[in-house]
Each structure stands twice: as C-alpha cells, then as structure tokens.
Write an enzyme that holds these catalytic residues in place. Sequence first.
Site, PDB file in Angstrom:
ATOM      1  CB  CYS A 167      -4.364 -35.489   2.650  1.00 34.61           C
ATOM      2  SG  CYS A 167      -4.885 -36.775   3.804  1.00 34.61           S
ATOM      3  CE1 TYR A 168      -6.731 -34.454   8.861  1.00 30.30           C
ATOM      4  CE2 TYR A 168      -6.007 -36.734   8.875  1.00 30.30           C
ATOM      5  CZ  TYR A 168      -6.990 -35.799   9.081  1.00 30.30           C
ATOM      6  OH  TYR A 168      -8.229 -36.185   9.520  1.00 30.30           O
TER       7      TYR A 168
END
Length: 345
Positions: free
Chosen positions: A151-152
């Site tokens: 996600c990051y």
Amino acid sequence: MIKVGVIGATGYAGQQLVWLLNNHPQTKIEFLASQSYGGQSISTIYKNLDKFVDEICIDTNEIEKNIKNVDVLFTALPHGKSFDFVKTALSLGVKVIDLGADFRINDTDIFKKWYKTEHKFPNLNKKAVYGLPEINREKIKQSQLIANPGCYTTASILALAPLLKFNLLEEDSIIIDAKSGVSGAGRGAKTETLFAECNESIKAYAVASHRHTPEIEQELSILSGSKITLTFTPHLVPMNRGILSVCYGKLKDNISINKVIESYDSMYGKEKFIRITEKLPETRWVKNSNLCDIAFRIDERTGRIIAISAIDNLMKGAAGQAVQNLNIMFGFEETLGLQMISMVP
C-alpha cells in the site's frame, strides 16, 4: 465465470477481496481459507457479508487439494507463508495473485535482508511480475504470477513515477513521508493498535527500516534507469483506512512547471483509476475506492517538488489492485467490479 480461491480470507485485505469478488460479474468464489477461522462461515466473522457470502472457510491443511478447482488463486498471507501454495498452484496451471510480499522483490538476497526470511523458490521469483498496472500492464497480461504491490509502495511509486520516467528529478534527493490508517497494521491483536493506544495520537514507526523501502527503490530505479536510494518514513494515524504519501525531491535544472504537467499527463492521462487533481489529495475522497488522487506543488524558493498521493490502503493498496490485475490477466475491462467511488461523509 472465473473460479477463484482466497487464502487468508479473514484478514482485512482478504475480506475486502472477498467483498469485491462477490460483486464482480465474472468471478465465482470456489473456496475461502483461513488459518484462524477454519470451519467457520466468513459471514460469522464479518457480519456485513451475512446472506451474501456464507461460505465456510477451510483449514489451511485442506488448501492444496482445493487449488486444482480454481482458475486463479489469491494469497493474502504474511511474508514467508505463500511460497508452497504458489508453487502448487503454478504447477497445476493455476494463475496466482499474491497480495503478500513473497514475490515483490526481484533480488532474493535483498528480500532476505529486509524480511529476515530465506526465499524458498528463487526460480519462481524470477517469473513474477510486479503488479502495478499503470507501469506493468503489458507484462501483467502475459503473467501467471503477479506480486501485488504494497500500500505505501503503490501510493509512493505512483506519485513519483512520471518525474523519474522523464528524468526530471535528482535521483539522490527523494524523501517520502507517508501516513497510514490502522487497518494497514492487519487484524491481529497488537497493543500498539488498540484504540486507547493509537487514538488521539500520531507516530512515526520503522524509521529507516520499513520493509516497503526496497520495493519502492526497486521500481523507481527501473523507471529512472539508475539506482535510487531514498528515505522513507511511515506514520500511523488514528483512522481506519487510507494512505497519504507526501514525496519530496529536487528538480533538475531548468525544469519548468509545464514539463512536470506534461510528464503526469503523458503517463496517466488515459488511466481510469488515477486522478491528477488541482486540489491537494485527501484520503476521504478515495476511501472505499480503487482510485489514486495525485497533486503536486513546486517550491520555487528551494527548487523542490512535492508530489502528494492518496489511496485506500485496502483497495488500490491491496484488494482493489488485485482485482484490477485479475481483470487484466483474463482480458476483462480493467474497471470491471471496481467502479465504486468514495462515499461521504
């Protein structure tokens, strides 16, 4: 109909995937598997699924005999736990979309260094395609094994990619300051993510040691054609969902605002899930969607650019992107089953 199986169906990313697959017009859930809740219906764990998805989760020791019954296997497991399932699936001609980290890092020595785990199948790792559609769409179409990005990583790479692809940024100047909702830490009970521990607070964590760092560096290095080493600092904020990634870099000499605008338009102008916005992104405008909002500002005083992106960590940062990859692999319209926009307030 595409028959699917999901291992790790009761984690946050897994259940979000189940929600999406249930609403997808071209998929049929063949089995769900859970180490923690084997023998229980998923709708007893997630009540929102009651009367819609009532499948009983099988135990992990029943998985291998069920893999042969699906067209694509999703694995949503902690690092080091997907290796054997992926090998079995590929040997049976089943496509795999791995939401975990086991096949994201091209160099298995780097994987071992950051994840403290020996990679079991280096040869399979060489066949994996990094599943960021906006960058690797053509490779995804041909692949049997997709390493679904973190996600990051998704938020940060998408924010910076045009600047590096078109050689606009000093490669050694990149700093990423990113913030995540608590669901990014997973569903397992941890003291630091209890309400009383994280509410009314914000904190940095895994400073100079977060495992998404080599993933971001790898993909940005490929885009730029030179080795990228950057600083990445994640933060935990008291909200359920969302990633806000604020990325800083030094523009090369004589790079105009028009050149920057052209780079983003060139790379993302036709993308269905990326919105280049004039207003600064906020997580609430992408929550529950597969969208990524990106904006940038140039600080004329310092010569730096600040590129900001927002995504839902469980959607574009996990399950939504996995379904986007499924659509590409099987030749469906890329937005199929993903047309939802954020609900507000």
